[in-house]
Design an enzyme around this catalytic site. Structure first.
Site, PDB file in Angstrom:
ATOM      1  N   SER A 246      15.963  76.824 -21.575  1.00 31.28           N
ATOM      2  CA  SER A 246      15.656  75.973 -22.742  1.00 31.28           C
ATOM      3  C   SER A 246      16.759  76.052 -23.795  1.00 31.28           C
ATOM      4  O   SER A 246      16.514  76.159 -25.000  1.00 31.28           O
ATOM      5  CB  SER A 246      14.311  76.374 -23.360  1.00 31.28           C
ATOM      6  OG  SER A 246      13.261  76.126 -22.460  1.00 31.28           O
TER       7      SER A 246
ATOM      8  N   TYR B  80      11.828  78.538 -18.032  1.00 35.59           N
ATOM      9  CA  TYR B  80      11.027  78.951 -16.870  1.00 35.59           C
ATOM     10  C   TYR B  80      11.257  80.422 -16.524  1.00 35.59           C
ATOM     11  O   TYR B  80      10.338  81.106 -16.044  1.00 35.59           O
ATOM     12  CB  TYR B  80      11.383  78.075 -15.669  1.00 35.59           C
ATOM     13  CG  TYR B  80      10.664  78.474 -14.404  1.00 35.59           C
ATOM     14  CD1 TYR B  80       9.325  78.137 -14.210  1.00 35.59           C
ATOM     15  CD2 TYR B  80      11.321  79.197 -13.401  1.00 35.59           C
ATOM     16  CE1 TYR B  80       8.657  78.510 -13.050  1.00 35.59           C
ATOM     17  CE2 TYR B  80      10.664  79.567 -12.236  1.00 35.59           C
ATOM     18  CZ  TYR B  80       9.327  79.223 -12.071  1.00 35.59           C
ATOM     19  OH  TYR B  80       8.660  79.604 -10.916  1.00 35.59           O
TER      20      TYR B  80
ATOM     21  N   HIS C 223      10.851  72.145 -21.257  1.00 35.74           N
ATOM     22  CA  HIS C 223      11.632  73.356 -20.971  1.00 35.74           C
ATOM     23  C   HIS C 223      12.582  73.071 -19.821  1.00 35.74           C
ATOM     24  O   HIS C 223      12.422  72.102 -19.059  1.00 35.74           O
ATOM     25  CB  HIS C 223      10.708  74.528 -20.610  1.00 35.74           C
ATOM     26  CG  HIS C 223      10.100  74.410 -19.251  1.00 35.74           C
ATOM     27  ND1 HIS C 223      10.695  74.923 -18.103  1.00 35.74           N
ATOM     28  CD2 HIS C 223       8.945  73.821 -18.828  1.00 35.74           C
ATOM     29  CE1 HIS C 223       9.942  74.674 -17.060  1.00 35.74           C
ATOM     30  NE2 HIS C 223       8.866  74.001 -17.459  1.00 35.74           N
ATOM     31  N   CYS C 224      13.601  73.916 -19.695  1.00 40.46           N
ATOM     32  CA  CYS C 224      14.491  73.931 -18.538  1.00 40.46           C
ATOM     33  C   CYS C 224      14.583  75.380 -18.053  1.00 40.46           C
ATOM     34  O   CYS C 224      13.590  76.110 -18.172  1.00 40.46           O
ATOM     35  CB  CYS C 224      15.857  73.339 -18.880  1.00 40.46           C
ATOM     36  SG  CYS C 224      16.694  74.129 -20.260  1.00 40.46           S
ATOM     37  N   GLU C 225      15.704  75.803 -17.526  1.00 42.08           N
ATOM     38  CA  GLU C 225      15.772  77.177 -17.013  1.00 42.08           C
ATOM     39  C   GLU C 225      15.718  78.198 -18.144  1.00 42.08           C
ATOM     40  O   GLU C 225      14.945  79.158 -18.090  1.00 42.08           O
ATOM     41  CB  GLU C 225      17.050  77.369 -16.194  1.00 42.08           C
ATOM     42  CG  GLU C 225      17.133  78.729 -15.521  1.00 42.08           C
ATOM     43  CD  GLU C 225      18.363  78.869 -14.655  1.00 42.08           C
ATOM     44  OE1 GLU C 225      18.509  79.923 -14.007  1.00 42.08           O
ATOM     45  OE2 GLU C 225      19.184  77.926 -14.613  1.00 42.08           O
TER      46      GLU C 225
END
Length: 554
Positions: A323, A361, A319-321
Site C-alpha cells: 500500500s 496484503y 490495498h496493494c502489496e
C-alpha cells in the site's frame, strides 16, 4: 427724460426687454466699457425680407406672446420701438438688481418647451436653445439679415429629426408587418444560434452526467460519525486518504462496524493477477488498471439498468502489496473521476469514503492469515514471475502518466458506448490468445547435413557410392546447404570458416597433412585426409570462383 425712466409701467417693460437681450445674446452690455462699441448695431439699415420670412416671424411672435410665463405689460412693450442710447445707459445701472429674476423667468420658459418633447437627445436640445435665442434676437432686431439666416438655418435643422422620426415610425410599421431588415435578421439569427448552443450544451452536460437523471445518488462523507479509527501517513505528503490498520480491517469484516453508516464494504486488491491468484483477502476484488477501475465503479453505476435506491454510501478499502504506490495511485484516480462526474453536486460523491489498508496484503497475511484465501503469499518480484512483473509494471507506469481532467475524461466517463464496457471480455480473449501462442514446444534447428565424396560405412554422415579407396574427400558446398530450408543464416556463415585448413601437422614446418586410416574414422570424429595440401578443394573458393581452381591445377 427722467419721466420716461421713473414710476411708469413703460420703465419696467424696457428693463425686462433689455434683460432678455443681455441673457440671450450674451452681449457685453453689463460692462460699461463696451457700451459704445455695440451702438452701431442700432443704426444698421433693415434688410429686405421675403414674405415667407415675415410670416414665420409673425408666427413665432404669436407663440412667444401666448406663453403663460410672460405678463401683459411685457407683450405690449415688445411690440414697441427699439430703445435709444440714453435709455441703454440708464438701463445698465439697473441691470444688476434684476438679473436674478430675469434668469428664473427665462429658465422656466425653456423648461416648458423641453417638457413638451422629452424624448429628444442632447443635440436636439442644443438646436432648441439656439432656436429660442434666435427668436428673441429677431424680436429685438427684426431688420438684421444675419439673425434671420441663422433663424432659418436653425428651423431647417430642427425639421430633420422630425423626418427621421417619421421614417422610424414607418420602419416600426414594417417590422410589425413581418418585413425585418437584414441587419436585424442577422442579429436575430446570431442570438438564436447562441441560445440554441447554450441549450444544447446544458442538455448535453446535464443528461449524461446528472446523477439524479439516471437514478444514481451521491453522498457526503460520514467517516467522522463512525467508530472506525483511521490516521494519515505523515511520511508521504502526496497521500491524502485516511489509513486503517489490519486490526481495524478485521473488526470491519467480522464485527460489522460500518453496518449502520454504509450500505456495503468493498475491498479492492490492486496487485497483479499472479499475486492475487497466489493469495488474497476473502471477498476482495482484483483491479489493477485504471480502465477496469472506471468500468467497475463509474460506468456500472451510471449506466446500470436497475435504479440505485440505496440511501447509504459504499465504503471502499484499497490495498496493494505494501500500500505504498499502486493502491494510493488507483485510489486517487477513482476520486478524480468521481469528482468530475459530480462536479455540480460538490462536495457529494458516489464514494465519499475511501480507506487505504496500511501495510497492504503482506501485513494482513503476517498478522491474520485466516483472512486470506488461499493462505499463501506471492510477492511482486517473485522469481517465477519476473517477466510478468516487468510487463505489468510497464503498463502501470504508462497509465500513471495520464491525468484525468474535465476536458479529456468528460465523454469517456459519461458515454455509455465506451469500449471499457468490454474490457474484461477483451482481456480474457487476449490472455487466451497469448497462452495458445506460447503453448508450442520449442525445437532447436536441425543439424548440418554435409555431402561427402567418400565416406566409410561406419560414418553417420551421408555418403556417396564407394570407389574402393579407404581415403575419402568430403565435398562441402553452400549450394547443397542453401537448398535445405531448415538451415539458418548463421550456419551458412559457418561454412566460410571451413575455407581455412583446420587440420595440419604442427610437427612439419611445411604443413604436411596427417594420414589417417579408414579404421580410425569410425571413432566418430571427422578427419580430413590428403597426401598434399593442394589436393583438398576449398568449397567456398570452388563455388564462387570455379575458373581460378582450374587455373591452379594447370
Amino acid at each position: 427724460m427722467n419721466n420716461i425712466f421713473h414710476g411708469t409701467e413703460d420703465e419696467c417693460a424696457n428693463e425686462d426687454v433689455l434683460s432678455f437681450q443681455k441673457i440671450s445674446l450674451k452681449s457685453p452690455f453689463g460692462k460699461k466699457k463696451n457700451i459704445f462699441r455695440n451702438v452701431q448695431t442700432f443704426f444698421k439699415s433693415k434688410s429686405k425680407h421675403s414674405n415667407v420670412d415675415d410670416d414665420l416671424i409673425n408666427k413665432e411672435n404669436l407663440a412667444f406672446d401666448k406663453s403663460p410665463l410672460l405678463t401683459n405689460h411685457r407683450s405690449k412693450e415688445i411690440d414697441g420701438p427699439s430703445p435709444n442710447i440714453k435709455q441703454l445707459g440708464h438701463r445698465d445701472e439697473l441691470d444688476e438688481n434684476e438679473n436674478e429674476n430675469d434668469d428664473i423667468v427665462l429658465s422656466m420658459h425653456f423648461a416648458s418647451q423641453t417638457l413638451q418633447s422629452p424624448t429628444r437627445n442632447s443635440s436636439r436640445r442644443s438646436l432648441t436653445n439656439n432656436r429660442d435665442n434666435d427668436l428673441l434676437s429677431r424680436i429685438k432686431y427684426p431688420g438684421s439679415p444675419q439673425r434671420s439666416s441663422s433663424f432659418s438655418r436653425s428651423r431647417s435643422l430642427s425639421r430633420k429629426p422630425s423626418m427621421n422620426s417619421s421614417s422610424n415610425s414607418s420602419r416600426r410599421v414594417q417590422r410589425q408587418d413581418g418585413k425585418i431588415p437584414r441587419s436585424s435578421r442577422k442579429s436575430s439569427q446570431k442570438f438564436s444560434n447562441i441560445t440554441q448552443n447554450t441549450l444544447n450544451f446544458t442538455s448535453a452536460s446535464s443528461s449524461p452526467l446528472a446523477p439524479n437523471s439516471v437514478g444514481v445518488k451521491c453522498f457526503e462523507s460520514c467517516l467522522a460519525k463512525t467508530q472506525i479509527p483511521y490516521y494519515y501517513d505523515d511520511r508521504n505528503s502526496n497521500d491524502f486518504f485516511p489509513r486503517i490498520s489490519p486490526e481495524t480491517l478485521k473488526n470491519i469484516l467480522q464485527n460489522n462496524m460500518c453496518e449502520s453508516f454504509y450500505n456495503s464494504c468493498r475491498i479492492i486488491d490492486c496487485r497483479f493477477e499472479y499475486e492475487y491468484t497466489g493469495g488474497h483477502i476473502i471477498n476482495s476484488v482484483n483491479i489493477h488498471s485504471r480502465d477496469e477501475l472506471e468500468y467497475e465503479f463509474i460506468h456500472k453505476v451510471l449506466h446500470s439498468d436497475t435504479s440505485n435506491n440505496n440511501t447509504l454510501p459504499t465504503l471502499l478499502i484499497i490495498h496493494c502489496e505494501f500500500s505504498s504506490h499502486r493502491g494510493p495511485s488507483l485510489a486517487s484516480h477513482l476520486r478524480n473521476c468521481d469528482r468530475i462526474i459530480n462536479q455540480d453536486h460538490y462536495p457529494k460523491l458516489f464514494y465519499p469514503d475511501i480507506l487505504i489498508l496500511d501495510g497492504g496484503y503482506k501485513a494482513v497475511f503476517d498478522n491474520f492469515p485466516e483472512l486470506c484465501y488461499p493462505r499463501q503469499y506471492v510477492g511482486m518480484n517473485s522469481q517465477e514471475n519476473l517477466l510478468n512483473c516487468e510487463q505489468e509494471m510497464d503498463k502501470f507506469r504508462r497509465e500513471s502518466k495520464r491525468f484525468a481532467t474535465k476536458n479529456n475524461s468528460f465523454r469517456k466517463l459519461a458515454s455509455p458506448s465506451n469500449p471499457n464496457f468490454f474490457y474484461r471480455d477483451s482481456h480474457q480473449s487476449s490472455t487466451t490468445m497469448a497462452s495458445s501462442a506460447l503453448s508450442f514446444r520449442f525445437e532447436p534447428p536441425p543439424k548440418l547435413s554435409l555431402n561427402h565424396r567418400r565416406v566409410s560405412s561406419g560414418s553417420s554422415l551421408n555418403s556417396s557410392e564407394s570407389t574402393g579407396d579407404e581415403n575419402f574427400f568430403p565435398i562441402l558446398s553452400k549450394s547443397s546447404m542453401s537448398s535445405n530450408s531448415n538451415l539458418s543464416t548463421s550456419h551458412m556463415l559457418l561454412m566460410d570458416g571451413l575455407d581455412t585448413p583446420s587440420y595440419f601437422s604442427f610437427e612439419d614446418e611445411r604443413g604436411n597433412h596427417q594420414q589417417v586410416s579408414g579404421d580410425e574414422e569410425q571413432d566418430g570424429d571427422f578427419t580430413f585426409v590428403g597426401s598434399d595440401r593442394e589436393d583438398l578443394p576449398r568449397p567456398a573458393r570452388r563455388s564462387l570462383f570455379p575458373s581460378l581452381e582450374t587455373e591452379d591445377k594447370k
